[in-house]
Design a protein around this motif. Structure first.
Motif, PDB file in Angstrom:
ATOM      1  N   LYS A 144      18.106  32.749  -2.941  1.00 49.93           N
ATOM      2  CA  LYS A 144      19.408  32.205  -3.344  1.00 49.93           C
ATOM      3  C   LYS A 144      19.880  31.061  -2.450  1.00 49.93           C
ATOM      4  N   ASP A 145      19.448  31.053  -1.181  1.00 49.83           N
ATOM      5  CA  ASP A 145      19.868  29.983  -0.278  1.00 49.83           C
ATOM      6  C   ASP A 145      19.163  28.661  -0.593  1.00 49.83           C
ATOM      7  N   LEU A 146      18.102  28.735  -1.390  1.00 49.46           N
ATOM      8  CA  LEU A 146      17.306  27.556  -1.729  1.00 49.46           C
ATOM      9  C   LEU A 146      17.928  26.759  -2.871  1.00 49.46           C
ATOM     10  N   ILE A 147      18.619  27.448  -3.781  1.00 44.42           N
ATOM     11  CA  ILE A 147      19.136  26.809  -4.995  1.00 44.42           C
ATOM     12  C   ILE A 147      20.664  26.746  -4.994  1.00 44.42           C
ATOM     13  N   THR A 148      21.194  25.604  -5.451  1.00 44.51           N
ATOM     14  CA  THR A 148      22.638  25.402  -5.529  1.00 44.51           C
ATOM     15  C   THR A 148      22.992  24.772  -6.871  1.00 44.51           C
ATOM     16  N   TYR A 149      23.989  25.326  -7.561  1.00 47.01           N
ATOM     17  CA  TYR A 149      24.494  24.668  -8.763  1.00 47.01           C
ATOM     18  C   TYR A 149      25.387  23.525  -8.310  1.00 47.01           C
ATOM     19  N   VAL A 150      24.942  22.298  -8.574  1.00 51.67           N
ATOM     20  CA  VAL A 150      25.658  21.124  -8.065  1.00 51.67           C
ATOM     21  C   VAL A 150      26.597  20.511  -9.089  1.00 51.67           C
ATOM     22  N   GLY A 151      26.604  21.047 -10.323  1.00 49.18           N
ATOM     23  CA  GLY A 151      27.387  20.441 -11.391  1.00 49.18           C
ATOM     24  C   GLY A 151      26.450  19.679 -12.314  1.00 49.18           C
ATOM     25  N   HIS A 152      26.986  19.089 -13.372  1.00 53.08           N
ATOM     26  CA  HIS A 152      26.135  18.352 -14.312  1.00 53.08           C
ATOM     27  C   HIS A 152      26.346  16.844 -14.177  1.00 53.08           C
ATOM     28  N   PRO A 153      25.257  16.068 -14.036  1.00 47.76           N
ATOM     29  CA  PRO A 153      25.382  14.623 -13.799  1.00 47.76           C
ATOM     30  C   PRO A 153      26.088  13.861 -14.913  1.00 47.76           C
ATOM     31  N   LEU A 154      26.025  14.352 -16.135  1.00 49.95           N
ATOM     32  CA  LEU A 154      26.682  13.634 -17.232  1.00 49.95           C
ATOM     33  C   LEU A 154      28.195  13.572 -17.045  1.00 49.95           C
ATOM     34  N   LEU A 155      28.748  14.540 -16.327  1.00 51.41           N
ATOM     35  CA  LEU A 155      30.194  14.516 -16.097  1.00 51.41           C
ATOM     36  C   LEU A 155      30.582  13.496 -15.026  1.00 51.41           C
ATOM     37  N   ASP A 156      29.596  12.936 -14.324  1.00 50.38           N
ATOM     38  CA  ASP A 156      29.817  11.769 -13.462  1.00 50.38           C
ATOM     39  C   ASP A 156      29.750  10.497 -14.293  1.00 50.38           C
ATOM     40  N   GLU A 157      28.785  10.469 -15.195  1.00 48.11           N
ATOM     41  CA  GLU A 157      28.422   9.221 -15.869  1.00 48.11           C
ATOM     42  C   GLU A 157      29.303   8.902 -17.070  1.00 48.11           C
ATOM     43  N   ILE A 158      29.815   9.938 -17.735  1.00 48.74           N
ATOM     44  CA  ILE A 158      30.699   9.723 -18.889  1.00 48.74           C
ATOM     45  C   ILE A 158      32.118   9.472 -18.363  1.00 48.74           C
ATOM     46  N   ALA A 247      20.759  12.881 -25.018  1.00 50.04           N
ATOM     47  CA  ALA A 247      21.798  12.257 -25.847  1.00 50.04           C
ATOM     48  C   ALA A 247      22.614  13.285 -26.622  1.00 50.04           C
ATOM     49  N   THR A 248      21.995  14.400 -27.004  1.00 52.03           N
ATOM     50  CA  THR A 248      22.739  15.419 -27.752  1.00 52.03           C
ATOM     51  C   THR A 248      23.811  16.064 -26.871  1.00 52.03           C
ATOM     52  N   LEU A 249      23.509  16.222 -25.599  1.00 48.52           N
ATOM     53  CA  LEU A 249      24.511  16.781 -24.680  1.00 48.52           C
ATOM     54  C   LEU A 249      25.603  15.754 -24.389  1.00 48.52           C
ATOM     55  N   GLU A 250      25.217  14.478 -24.289  1.00 47.92           N
ATOM     56  CA  GLU A 250      26.203  13.411 -24.092  1.00 47.92           C
ATOM     57  C   GLU A 250      27.222  13.409 -25.233  1.00 47.92           C
ATOM     58  N   ALA A 251      26.732  13.449 -26.458  1.00 50.95           N
ATOM     59  CA  ALA A 251      27.622  13.452 -27.625  1.00 50.95           C
ATOM     60  C   ALA A 251      28.491  14.697 -27.649  1.00 50.95           C
ATOM     61  N   SER A 252      27.902  15.838 -27.287  1.00 51.91           N
ATOM     62  CA  SER A 252      28.649  17.106 -27.286  1.00 51.91           C
ATOM     63  C   SER A 252      29.784  17.066 -26.272  1.00 51.91           C
ATOM     64  N   LEU A 253      29.550  16.465 -25.121  1.00 52.81           N
ATOM     65  CA  LEU A 253      30.585  16.369 -24.088  1.00 52.81           C
ATOM     66  C   LEU A 253      31.646  15.341 -24.449  1.00 52.81           C
ATOM     67  N   ILE A 254      31.227  14.197 -24.953  1.00 52.30           N
ATOM     68  CA  ILE A 254      32.174  13.138 -25.314  1.00 52.30           C
ATOM     69  C   ILE A 254      33.073  13.585 -26.464  1.00 52.30           C
ATOM     70  N   GLY A 255      32.494  14.356 -27.398  1.00 55.67           N
ATOM     71  CA  GLY A 255      33.278  14.848 -28.528  1.00 55.67           C
ATOM     72  C   GLY A 255      32.978  14.143 -29.833  1.00 55.67           C
ATOM     73  N   THR A 256      31.811  13.481 -29.908  1.00 54.11           N
ATOM     74  CA  THR A 256      31.419  12.794 -31.138  1.00 54.11           C
ATOM     75  C   THR A 256      30.566  13.726 -31.993  1.00 54.11           C
ATOM     76  N   PRO A 257      31.042  14.151 -33.152  1.00 56.79           N
ATOM     77  CA  PRO A 257      30.256  15.049 -34.011  1.00 56.79           C
ATOM     78  C   PRO A 257      28.919  14.413 -34.369  1.00 56.79           C
ATOM     79  N   PHE A 258      27.876  15.218 -34.456  1.00 56.46           N
ATOM     80  CA  PHE A 258      26.548  14.679 -34.745  1.00 56.46           C
ATOM     81  C   PHE A 258      25.659  15.778 -35.302  1.00 56.46           C
ATOM     82  N   VAL A 259      24.498  15.367 -35.806  1.00 57.15           N
ATOM     83  CA  VAL A 259      23.463  16.301 -36.206  1.00 57.15           C
ATOM     84  C   VAL A 259      22.205  15.928 -35.415  1.00 57.15           C
ATOM     85  N   MET A 260      21.504  16.938 -34.910  1.00 60.62           N
ATOM     86  CA  MET A 260      20.317  16.728 -34.095  1.00 60.62           C
ATOM     87  C   MET A 260      19.057  16.835 -34.950  1.00 60.62           C
ATOM     88  N   SER A 261      18.082  15.979 -34.661  1.00 61.37           N
ATOM     89  CA  SER A 261      16.798  16.043 -35.362  1.00 61.37           C
ATOM     90  C   SER A 261      15.664  15.839 -34.365  1.00 61.37           C
TER      91      SER A 261
END
Length: 347
Positions: A144-158, A247-261
């Motif tokens: 457990k000391d080896l791994i840390t949840y640092v957050g998600h980078p997309l929440l920096d970039e968006i 990109a599917t996670l980016e759209a999901s976070l931003i709030g743009t409805p989409f369909v994945m293929s």
């Protein structure tokens, strides 16, 4: 400080650019990364692979690249590995054997929770620090000391998120960044354009592609407005048609409805389905499943990827509900990771 970097994916380099903002100006990258961040060994477009078949074709080259990076590491203070586990895990092993005391940091971990759980043991054996961007990922690890949840980078970039749903008359198309993805999706996307004549159709093309490559791989794009800014275009769009990936996670976070293929080579898809035992492929859907909630968006694969199936989702999706789920997702991931990873690197 000199850092050996192995970042082969387009998405990894987007995260790396954000991370660099929080690093001292004295930090120098060497290795494999986007040329905007320094002088890499190779152009990233030469390294992009998709699936098992492409990987086999380039096997000899990647062995050579691994050995070159191990040699470069001799003069580096630390190592930063990002995603691309098929290459970076064997590289980590070789680095550990060659330089047992060198600090090896892995950021954007292999998705061991999806398949190949034995990679957890390898990561714990080869690396000195694991930076997780998935909230439930830590559960798999014993050290457990080896791994840390640092957050998600997309929440920096968006930089901007939707708070309300609006019809903007703009549709966004994101066929991926790998050649096979683009070639498989563009004919379907062109059909959708014909079925929605009174919309502005925005096609996202990575800025790293030159005009010759675009002409050869994308085909006729005369009916599209071209954009290199995915986040801005997602904010402006009322709906998206998006190939599986970040990109599917980016759209999901931003709030743009989409369909994945997703359309892969048949053998790659068969092998992937054989080993990956998850109810969903899209990251947002996987997160919602972990929260005990229904999927946030539809997923279509292989022969299901028809313009009719995708268009039906455009017409029938509950877009207000999608936006509400988007807000839940932002809260679940909580914060960005770049600043946290920069502190780990510079400690």
């Amino acid at each position: 400080m000199k850092i050996l970097v192995s970042a082969l994916e387009t998405s990894s380099n987007i995260h790396l650019k954000e991370l660099k903002k929080y690093l001292s100006d004295e930090v120098e990258f060497v290795g494999v990364f986007d040329k905007e961040l320094g002088t890499p060994l190779y152009d990233l477009t030469a390294l992009a692979i998709m699936g098992f078949i492409d990987a086999l074709k380039k096997l000899r080259f990647f062995f050579k690249l691994r050995d070159e990076l191990v040699e470069l590491a001799k003069d580096c203070d630390k190592v930063l590995l990002m995603d691309s586990s098929g290459f970076n895990l064997p590289l980590a092993k070789k680095l550990k054997e060659t330089y047992p005391n060198k600090q090896i940091i892995y950021y954007i971990l292999p998705q061991a929770w999806a398949w190949k759980k034995k990679r957890v043991e390898k990561l714990q054996a080869y690396c000195t620090k694991l930076c997780s961007i998935i909230p439930f990922e830590e559960e798999l690890y014993t050290k457990k000391d080896l791994i840390t949840y640092v957050g998600h980078p997309l929440l920096d970039e968006i930089k901007h998120f939707k708070q309300t749903y609006e019809k903007t008359n703009k549709i966004i198309y994101m066929p991926g960044s790998r050649k096979t993805e683009i070639v498989n999706h563009m004919p379907v996307f062109r059909q959708i354009v014909k079925e929605l004549p009174n919309k502005e159709h925005i096609l996202i093309i990575p800025s790293k592609f030159d005009q010759e490559y675009i002409n050869r791989v994308y085909g006729d794009i005369s009916d599209f407005t071209i954009s290199n800014d995915a986040h801005k275009s997602l904010i402006e769009a009322e709906f998206g048609f998006i190939c599986s990936g970040t990109a599917t996670l980016e759209a999901s976070l931003i709030g743009t409805p989409f369909v994945m293929s997703y359309v892969a080579k048949k053998l790659d898809y068969f092998i992937g389905r054989l080993f990956v035992k998850l109810p969903y492929i899209g990251l947002a859907n996987i997160f919602f499943d972990k929260m005990g909630k229904k999927a946030i968006h539809k997923e279509f694969f292989q022969e299901e990827v028809t313009f009719k199936n995708l268009l039906d989702e455009y017409h029938n999706m509950n877009k207000e509900n999608f936006l509400n789920n988007s807000k839940i997702l932002r809260e679940y991931l909580k914060n960005g990771s770049s600043k946290n990873v920069a502190q780990i690197i510079q400690n």
